[in-house]
Design a protein around this motif. Structure first.
Motif, PDB file in Angstrom:
ATOM      1  N   GLN A  24       0.841  -1.190   0.000  1.00 61.42           N
ATOM      2  CA  GLN A  24       0.000   0.000   0.000  1.00 61.42           C
ATOM      3  C   GLN A  24       0.879   1.244   0.000  1.00 61.42           C
ATOM      4  O   GLN A  24       1.919   1.283   0.664  1.00 61.42           O
ATOM      5  N   CYS A  25       0.416   2.239  -0.732  1.00 64.84           N
ATOM      6  CA  CYS A  25       1.026   3.565  -0.675  1.00 64.84           C
ATOM      7  C   CYS A  25       0.185   4.390   0.297  1.00 64.84           C
ATOM      8  O   CYS A  25      -0.969   4.707   0.004  1.00 64.84           O
ATOM      9  N   VAL A  26       0.762   4.688   1.451  1.00 63.16           N
ATOM     10  CA  VAL A  26       0.023   5.365   2.511  1.00 63.16           C
ATOM     11  C   VAL A  26       0.489   6.811   2.598  1.00 63.16           C
ATOM     12  O   VAL A  26       1.682   7.109   2.470  1.00 63.16           O
ATOM     13  N   SER A  27      -0.459   7.710   2.802  1.00 67.75           N
ATOM     14  CA  SER A  27      -0.144   9.133   2.905  1.00 67.75           C
ATOM     15  C   SER A  27       0.143   9.505   4.358  1.00 67.75           C
ATOM     16  O   SER A  27      -0.011   8.689   5.275  1.00 67.75           O
ATOM     17  N   ASN A  28       0.526  10.748   4.569  1.00 68.42           N
ATOM     18  CA  ASN A  28       0.765  11.238   5.923  1.00 68.42           C
ATOM     19  C   ASN A  28      -0.498  11.250   6.766  1.00 68.42           C
ATOM     20  O   ASN A  28      -0.431  11.372   7.988  1.00 68.42           O
ATOM     21  N   CYS A  29      -1.662  11.157   6.133  1.00 69.54           N
ATOM     22  CA  CYS A  29      -2.920  11.144   6.875  1.00 69.54           C
ATOM     23  C   CYS A  29      -3.299   9.746   7.356  1.00 69.54           C
ATOM     24  O   CYS A  29      -4.262   9.602   8.108  1.00 69.54           O
ATOM     25  N   SER A  30      -2.586   8.730   6.895  1.00 62.59           N
ATOM     26  CA  SER A  30      -2.931   7.360   7.262  1.00 62.59           C
ATOM     27  C   SER A  30      -2.295   6.985   8.593  1.00 62.59           C
ATOM     28  O   SER A  30      -1.158   7.366   8.895  1.00 62.59           O
ATOM     29  N   PHE A  31      -3.017   6.199   9.390  1.00 61.21           N
ATOM     30  CA  PHE A  31      -2.466   5.710  10.652  1.00 61.21           C
ATOM     31  C   PHE A  31      -1.360   4.680  10.423  1.00 61.21           C
ATOM     32  O   PHE A  31      -0.583   4.392  11.338  1.00 61.21           O
ATOM     33  N   SER A  32      -1.275   4.134   9.208  1.00 60.06           N
ATOM     34  CA  SER A  32      -0.215   3.184   8.897  1.00 60.06           C
ATOM     35  C   SER A  32       1.097   3.872   8.556  1.00 60.06           C
ATOM     36  O   SER A  32       2.124   3.204   8.416  1.00 60.06           O
ATOM     37  N   HIS A  33       1.063   5.184   8.420  1.00 59.55           N
ATOM     38  CA  HIS A  33       2.284   5.934   8.128  1.00 59.55           C
ATOM     39  C   HIS A  33       3.150   5.993   9.391  1.00 59.55           C
ATOM     40  O   HIS A  33       2.631   6.132  10.503  1.00 59.55           O
ATOM     41  N   PRO A  34       4.478   5.869   9.252  1.00 59.76           N
ATOM     42  CA  PRO A  34       5.317   5.919  10.462  1.00 59.76           C
ATOM     43  C   PRO A  34       5.264   7.251  11.193  1.00 59.76           C
ATOM     44  O   PRO A  34       5.526   7.307  12.390  1.00 59.76           O
ATOM     45  N   ASP A  35       4.923   8.321  10.499  1.00 61.33           N
ATOM     46  CA  ASP A  35       4.802   9.635  11.136  1.00 61.33           C
ATOM     47  C   ASP A  35       3.511  10.301  10.666  1.00 61.33           C
ATOM     48  O   ASP A  35       3.531  11.211   9.837  1.00 61.33           O
ATOM     49  N   PRO A  36       2.359   9.843  11.169  1.00 57.26           N
ATOM     50  CA  PRO A  36       1.079  10.370  10.671  1.00 57.26           C
ATOM     51  C   PRO A  36       0.868  11.823  11.083  1.00 57.26           C
ATOM     52  O   PRO A  36       1.323  12.260  12.139  1.00 57.26           O
ATOM     53  N   PHE A  37       0.172  12.538  10.225  1.00 56.33           N
ATOM     54  CA  PHE A  37      -0.171  13.930  10.511  1.00 56.33           C
ATOM     55  C   PHE A  37      -1.343  13.940  11.499  1.00 56.33           C
ATOM     56  O   PHE A  37      -2.350  13.273  11.299  1.00 56.33           O
ATOM     57  N   ARG A  38      -1.193  14.708  12.572  1.00 59.50           N
ATOM     58  CA  ARG A  38      -2.165  14.680  13.673  1.00 59.50           C
ATOM     59  C   ARG A  38      -3.282  15.698  13.451  1.00 59.50           C
ATOM     60  O   ARG A  38      -3.038  16.861  13.174  1.00 59.50           O
TER      61      ARG A  38
END
Length: 381
Positions: free
Chosen positions: A214-228
């Motif tokens: 999957q290509c996950v964005s900064n908005c995804s909880f799967s991203h190592p550094d998600p945007f809050r």
């Protein structure tokens, strides 16, 4: 003789069929109208391509297999060793055409990439590019590697085809090497314009989630550094991740991360107090303006008053001042007694020392006497 011909009247009835025309929808971010919806480029979603998905599933991925072959019956030219030289490009074109024929039965074959040419007849190091499903990567990849090895080592001398431009290899010198997937290979999948649009690729990262790429964005909880986003939802735009702040019955939320709350009750009370203060200021200013406007008029009237109007009481015979020390008398008694300090005639009356300084002494006033006072009159000259 007059003749008349009667022509039958022809009536034409025009009927118009009412048709309902469906206007194409307004598509955003490069979407194409298709009926009542939009065909959206990845990662944007239907129906109008306004929002981008936070997770994009990558079904297929590019894999590589390194292969070394020795081309026989071909003479090596010195210029072939230089990448991009005319001699290299001529041989590269012939090699790619023949290997496309040779690898045609390999599942997912996409082409070859020539890495290096060297002397020894012609030694060719190249990559075989495969397009395989990520969920079945291991099985598909192993199957392709085994098939390539079989084709290159099945005989002593293997040729790519039967035409005159065929290339033949010495099977004993052929080497097939597996190439494991690296994080860079996974990242390349998210740098594909068909997966993520080019201006958004910076904000997507490849992740292997439950054997699914999957290509996950900064908005995804799967991203190592998600945007809050504390009190809102995150969405991706060309300038990066942003928060769409939610609203509740009691608060408005704002800020880059929706972490600032504003009380609706507080705003209402503040607005009411502000309006009250503003109204009070308006009333005070209006009173000051009225006072400044009326003061000059009163001052002007006071300075221009008629002296006869100001001292009207001194011109009446019944209001003549009495010398200090005399007993109080009624106006009738004053007319009968000797006029030593006042005159009953308005023409004979002259100024007396007491005019203008009349000070009544109330302790000597006989309140039992009845006094007749003439009605005051104002006379304008």
């Amino acid at each position: 003789m007059t003749t008349s011909q009667e022509r039958p009247l022809q009536s034409t009835t025009l009927s118009s069929a009412s048709t309902t025309e469906i206007l194409p929808p307004k598509c955003f971010n490069g979407g194409v109208p298709v009926g009542d919806r939009c065909d959206c480029p990845s990662p944007f979603t239907e129906p109008f391509c306004k929002e981008a998905k936070n997770e994009v599933v990558v079904g297929m991925i590019t894999a590589t297999i390194n292969v070394f072959v020795k081309v026989i019956k071909k003479e090596f030219i010195a210029g072939m060793a230089s990448l991009g030289s005319p001699a290299f490009r001529i041989f590269e074109t012939q090699f790619k055409e023949q290997m496309r024929i040779f690898y045609a039965n390999i599942s997912g074959f996409q082409g070859v990439n020539v890495l290096r040419l060297s002397n020894g007849s012609i030694n060719v190091e190249h990559q075989v590019l495969l397009w395989v499903p990520f969920s079945e990567f291991n099985a598909s990849y192993d199957k392709a590697v085994g098939k390539i090895r079989t084709q290159l080592q099945s005989k002593d001398n293997v040729c790519t085809s039967k035409d005159k431009d065929k290339l033949c290899f010495n099977s004993s010198d052929s080497v097939v090497t597996e190439v494991a997937l690296s994080p860079q290979d996974l990242s390349k999948a998210c740098r594909n314009n068909s997966v993520v649009r080019e201006d958004l690729q910076l904000y997507y990262l490849a992740r292997n989630i439950s054997n699914q790429l999957q290509c996950v964005s900064n908005c995804s909880f799967s991203h190592p550094d998600p945007f809050r986003c504390d009190k809102g939802s995150c969405y991706i735009q060309t300038d990066g991740p942003n928060c769409y702040c939610q609203q509740s019955d009691a608060y408005w939320y704002s800020g880059r991360h929706c972490d600032q709350s504003i009380s609706k009750v507080g705003v209402a009370v503040g607005v009411a107090l502000g309006l009250a203060v503003l109204l009070l200021l308006i009333l005070v200013l209006a009173a000051l303006l009225c006072w400044r406007h009326c003061r000059p008029w009163k001052e002007h009237r006071r300075l221009n008053v008629n002296p006869n109007e100001e001292k009207w009481y001194e011109n009446e015979s019944d209001w003549v001042a009495r010398p200090q020390g005399l007993p109080p008398q009624s106006p009738r008694a004053q007319q009968q007694g000797p006029a030593v300090y006042a005159s009953t005639s308005r023409e004979d009356a002259g100024p007396t020392p007491t005019q203008g300084t009349f000070r009544p002494q109330l302790d000597q006033v006989d309140t039992s006497l009845q006094t007749r006072i003439a009605r005051p009159r104002i006379t304008r000259l």
